[in-house]
Design an enzyme around this catalytic site. Structure first.
Site, PDB file in Angstrom:
ATOM      1  N   ARG A   4     -13.991  -8.091  -0.594  1.00 50.45           N
ATOM      2  CA  ARG A   4     -13.258  -7.702   0.609  1.00 50.45           C
ATOM      3  C   ARG A   4     -12.904  -6.219   0.552  1.00 50.45           C
ATOM      4  NH1 ARG A   4      -7.529  -6.053   1.661  1.00 50.45           N
ATOM      5  NH2 ARG A   4      -7.188  -6.492   3.869  1.00 50.45           N
ATOM      6  N   THR A  16       0.833  -1.196   0.000  1.00 46.12           N
ATOM      7  CA  THR A  16       0.000   0.000   0.000  1.00 46.12           C
ATOM      8  C   THR A  16       0.872   1.251   0.000  1.00 46.12           C
ATOM      9  OG1 THR A  16      -1.750  -1.121   1.211  1.00 46.12           O
ATOM     10  CG2 THR A  16      -1.717   1.269   1.353  1.00 46.12           C
ATOM     11  N   ASP A  22      -8.434  -1.481   4.259  1.00 42.93           N
ATOM     12  CA  ASP A  22      -8.365  -0.372   5.213  1.00 42.93           C
ATOM     13  C   ASP A  22      -8.041   0.950   4.538  1.00 42.93           C
ATOM     14  OD1 ASP A  22      -5.182   0.329   5.738  1.00 42.93           O
ATOM     15  OD2 ASP A  22      -5.517  -1.714   5.055  1.00 42.93           O
TER      16      ASP A  22
END
Length: 283
Positions: free
Chosen positions: A189, A161, A192
């Site tokens: 899914r 990320t 975050d």
């Protein structure tokens, strides 16, 4: 009188010690170059504009797990998520699992002006098309190869990320994050990176997180770090105490952050965190 202390900190993921040391050196060097370029941009632009631009550059860099070259989900599709937070206006915007565009952070930026500021999947893509985004397949030969290897249970050991936090000359904070997910996840899914758990800012501090998404969400990591810092008036203490607790819980993640004085903070429970920073004090 404007705040003349400006600062930028960026990351390109966290994980295990890399097997390919040359690749790790290459990532570190490139990350430093992007950070320096972003710092020059910050001198004449707002914090919001800067984190959007820096994350866009990171999305366009195939070595990261964001935008072009991001990891693929279990069905071989690239579904991207990104978010942006204007700390002073307390506005959060993001796209979740969007397909067929190049830079999800740009869609997240446009959503800052909307009443509905977090959109997912088909709704996010419909919004992007309305705003003139052209179709783009972010998959690369390398991301497809990694997906095939993951189907054979090859472990990558990394979380790629990307994210950025900026403090501009007006004293305004912004934070951003972008990801392709964790790879091979069940379709649907949610990462975050498109939630305040992974990316959060207010008028006191800004934080962007990376690592195991479920761990980050369950601890509300980014928002917890910022809120604790605001209550304690100390981002250093917030990072120190929070990550001490997380080590005991065996959480696997990392975070970068900035406070009002332009101080830079980072911490990780993973073996490695790729980050770079530039401030008014650093050279």
């Amino acid at each position: 009188m404007p705040n003349r202390k400006i600062a930028l900190v960026i990351h390109a993921g966290a994980g295990s010690y890399p097997k390919d040391e040359k690749r790790a050196e290459r990532i570190g060097k490139k990350l430093g170059q992007i950070c320096e370029k972003g710092y020059r941009f910050l001198k004449t632009h707002s914090a919001v504009e800067t984190v959007v631009e820096v994350v866009r550059w990171l999305e366009d860099w195939p070595e990261t797990n964001a935008g072009t070259g991001a990891v693929l989900q279990s069905d071989g599709h690239a579904r991207l998520s990104a978010s942006l937070m204007d700390g002073n206006l307390m506005k959060f915007s993001g796209v979740i699992n969007i397909e067929g565009i190049k830079n999800p952070i740009l869609a997240a930026h446009l959503l800052q002006r909307e009443r509905d500021r977090v959109l997912a999947a088909e709704g996010a893509l419909r919004f992007a098309k309305e705003k003139g985004f052209k179709f783009f397949d972010p998959r690369t030969k390398e991301s497809i190869r990694r997906w095939r290897n993951l189907r054979e249970k090859e472990k990558t050991g990394t979380y790629g990320t990307v994210g950025a936090c900026a403090l501009d000359s007006g004293g305004w904070f912004a934070s951003a994050a972008s990801t392709g997910g964790k790879g091979m996840e069940r379709v649907g899914r949610v990462s975050d990176s498109a939630l305040p758990a992974g990316n959060y800012a207010n008028s006191y501090a800004a934080v962007s997180a990376t690592g195991n998404g479920e761990d980050i969400i369950e601890e509300a990591l980014a928002s917890m770090l910022v809120i604790r810092a605001t209550d304690w008036k100390d981002l250093n203490k917030s990072f120190r105490e929070t990550f001490k607790e997380m080590e005991k819980k065996k959480r696997k993640f990392a975070a970068i952050g900035l406070d009002r004085k332009g101080n830079v903070f980072w911490a990780h429970t993973t073996e490695v965190l790729y980050y770079a920073y530039r401030t008014s004090r650093s050279r």
